[in-house]
Scaffold this active site. Structure first.
Site, mmCIF file in Angstrom:
data_model
loop_
_atom_site.group_PDB
_atom_site.id
_atom_site.type_symbol
_atom_site.label_atom_id
_atom_site.label_comp_id
_atom_site.label_asym_id
_atom_site.label_seq_id
_atom_site.Cartn_x
_atom_site.Cartn_y
_atom_site.Cartn_z
ATOM 1 N N PRO A 125 12.482 -12.771 -7.624
ATOM 2 C CA PRO A 125 11.582 -13.742 -8.741
ATOM 3 C C PRO A 125 11.073 -12.696 -9.596
ATOM 4 O O PRO A 125 10.388 -11.202 -8.789
ATOM 5 C CB PRO A 125 10.812 -14.668 -7.452
ATOM 6 C CG PRO A 125 11.573 -14.651 -6.299
ATOM 7 C CD PRO A 125 12.402 -13.660 -6.436
ATOM 8 N N THR A 130 4.642 -6.565 -12.805
ATOM 9 C CA THR A 130 3.558 -5.428 -12.347
ATOM 10 C C THR A 130 3.652 -4.803 -11.041
ATOM 11 O O THR A 130 2.832 -4.171 -10.657
ATOM 12 C CB THR A 130 2.550 -5.708 -13.024
ATOM 13 O OG1 THR A 130 1.852 -6.828 -11.622
ATOM 14 C CG2 THR A 130 2.426 -6.366 -14.217
ATOM 15 N N GLY A 259 8.093 -13.197 -2.697
ATOM 16 C CA GLY A 259 9.802 -13.902 -2.703
ATOM 17 C C GLY A 259 10.907 -13.752 -1.860
ATOM 18 O O GLY A 259 12.415 -14.159 -1.856
ATOM 19 N N TYR A 447 -8.854 3.885 -2.308
ATOM 20 C CA TYR A 447 -8.171 3.130 -3.249
ATOM 21 C C TYR A 447 -7.554 5.088 -3.582
ATOM 22 O O TYR A 447 -8.667 6.084 -4.046
ATOM 23 C CB TYR A 447 -8.504 2.594 -4.328
ATOM 24 C CG TYR A 447 -6.719 2.587 -5.708
ATOM 25 C CD1 TYR A 447 -6.636 1.255 -5.186
ATOM 26 C CD2 TYR A 447 -7.268 3.175 -6.319
ATOM 27 C CE1 TYR A 447 -5.612 0.677 -6.378
ATOM 28 C CE2 TYR A 447 -6.008 2.584 -7.061
ATOM 29 C CZ TYR A 447 -5.471 2.246 -7.332
ATOM 30 O OH TYR A 447 -4.468 1.390 -8.520
#
Length: 526
Positions: A125, A130, A259, A447
């Site tokens: 899918p 990204t 997916g 992060y």
């Protein structure tokens, strides 16, 4: 999006003088662009589909919505991780799906899945393209071919309940298009990850995405009220009410499923009226520990900022030195924090005042609106900088995790040490930057951005560094991923994340919904 870079070619920009100077002084990189193949020079692995296969698939979606030409295949060859982009710079043969299919709706998706089961064809899918964790790699596994199922035609606003504040959106809608359609009716979803400009509603759901406004509106999975998905054995239509005690929440099987269990076609979401006003304020803290403690106090008190972020000393310093993202002269060191508040005038004023008092009491110094507004203006542009860094001979990538407040310092130190040690072994120092991007009463997301010089084989160089960082996350009790999903890259650590029995459960769900195993093989499930 570009085939060999992040996004819109018109938005790309060369490295600034400040960044080139930083690369030379810190990493010994002269910044001269390396040689890269043009689109015409790329050699793809030949399509494994027979003429009969392609004719059968084309008959389902129509000739205008099926393609096996090299350009279409290359545009669906994977995601946008550093590994993806480095592979696209290879002058050797590259891999890609054997065809690209654009179904119009659930009936065509169901028919395509039946065809692929019968003919031994894997299905990936594809939303905005990204993924940064190998979630879109065209893995064939035991199948003789693999196709990309591009969902861009599923782009409708199906329903908006202006009383309940719920909207049902097609999975192929991009973030900007979803905001445009909702905004025409006076509403907003408020989900703004860095991939916002290109990523899709279905992709947000399939990866458990978290946006930069998560402090105010929650993660994407917090917004989901219902969803539909086509599987090889039927359609799942889940979510009837705001809350339910009717057994385990089966929506959670598809949120984060990447997916592998089904093709998400529609998502019903909590929305909110377009905010009356937005207020920004930036803060400086003397060190990361002080700033993190201040953020903890804010979220545990519940003062309600829409955005709250904290950069460590290294990230703040790089932003100041390069002036590409912040560039405010009143930032003289320490750690930069960003806050934003959205809502009615009165609600914004009260939340801002309470948060402001708390941050000041915890050692923060207000820098005014400027640095926060500058961050908001450029918050989707960082991936373009990575493109330029890679071309200049730098290795640049991001990774993220989450842990409890009491464990933040240990995880940050362990991951930073793992990255710098691994990259030093390849002959380069490393800049490791970190910020807190999402907060919870019990913990936060860390992060990391890593910049080093490319040495030897940069793909192997980054894989070793990423593996060292991932091992450090597991060793210190952090999650292997907070919002980038699992894909192929984090799959080796999934057993550590969920345990042997958890893997057995995931495999059981896969067997029930996708008995032939055609959906996105090689991802998520060990």
């Amino acid at each position: 999006m570009q085939w060999n870079a992040w996004g819109d070619p018109a938005a790309a920009k060369p490295l600034s003088a400040g960044i080139r100077s930083l690369l030379r002084q810190a990493l010994g990189i002269d910044g001269e662009p390396g040689k890269e193949p043009t689109l015409e020079q790329v050699r793809l692995r030949p399509s494994a589909l027979s003429a009969a296969d392609l004719n059968g698939l084309t008959a389902i979606v129509g000739a205008d919505h099926a393609a096996a030409d090299d350009r279409s295949r290359l545009l669906h060859a994977g995601g946008k991780s550093t590994l993806d982009l480095l592979r696209r710079r290879d002058f050797g043969e590259q891999d890609a799906p054997d065809a690209v299919l654009l179904p119009a709706g659930e009936d065509e998706i169901a028919e395509l899945l039946r065809f692929c089961v019968e003919h031994g064809i894997a299905v990936v899918p594809f939303g905005g393209g990204t993924s940064v964790v190998g979630g879109l790699d065209p893995v064939r596994g035991d199948f003789r071919a693999v196709v990309a199922l591009d969902l861009r035609r599923l782009d409708a606003l199906h329903r908006l309940d202006e009383v309940a504040w719920e909207a049902e959106l097609g999975a192929g809608l991009t973030g900007p298009e979803a905001e445009r359609l909702l905004g025409e009716r006076g509403f907003s979803l408020g989900h703004f990850p860095q991939s916002f400009c290109f990523a899709t509603i279905g992709g947000f759901a399939a990866t458990r995405s978290s946006g930069q406004d998560s402090a105010g509106y929650g993660r994407f999975d917090d917004m989901v009220r219902g969803l539909r998905a086509v599987t090889p054995v039927g359609v799942l239509d889940l979510g009837r009410a705001p809350a339910s005690a009717a057994g385990p929440d089966l929506r959670q099987l598809l949120l984060g499923s990447e997916g592998a269990f089904g093709i998400i076609t529609r998502v019903r979401l909590r929305v909110h009226p377009v905010p009356e006003t937005t207020r920004f304020e930036a803060w400086s803290f003397p060190d990361f520990a002080t700033g993190a403690d201040a953020l903890r106090a804010v979220v545990q008190t519940g003062t309600g900022p829409t955005v709250i972020r904290l950069s460590d000393e290294a990230e703040t310093g790089v932003n100041l030195a390069t002036a590409d993202n912040i560039g405010e002269q009143q930032i003289t060191g320490g750690c930069l924090a960003i806050t934003a508040f959205e809502g009615t005038d009165a609600h914004v004023a009260s939340r801002h005042a309470e948060t402001r008092d708390l941050l000041a009491a915890k050692g923060g110094t207000s820098l005014g609106e400027g640095p926060a507004q500058a961050w908001e203006h450029g918050r989707f542009n960082a991936p373009y900088l990575r493109d330029a860094l890679l071309s200049a001979g730098a290795l640049c990538e991001t990774l993220e995790t989450a842990t409890t407040w009491s464990n933040v310092a240990a995880v940050k130190a362990a991951v930073t040490d793992a990255l710098t040690t691994s990259l030093a072994e390849t002959g380069t120092p490393a800049l490791v930057l970190c910020h807190i991007s999402h907060v919870y009463p019990t913990g936060a997301s860390l992060y990391f951005t890593v910049v080093a010089a490319q040495r030897g084989n940069p793909i192997d160089q980054w894989r070793k560094a990423k593996a060292a960082a991932s091992d450090a996350m597991v060793r210190t009790g952090a999650t292997i991923t907070h919002h980038h999903a699992v894909g192929a890259d984090h799959r080796p650590w999934m057993r550590d994340e969920v345990g042997d029995l958890g893997v057995t459960v995931l495999r059981a769900v896969k067997s029930a919904l996708d008995p032939a195993g055609i959906l996105n093989p090689g991802k998520l499930i060990p």
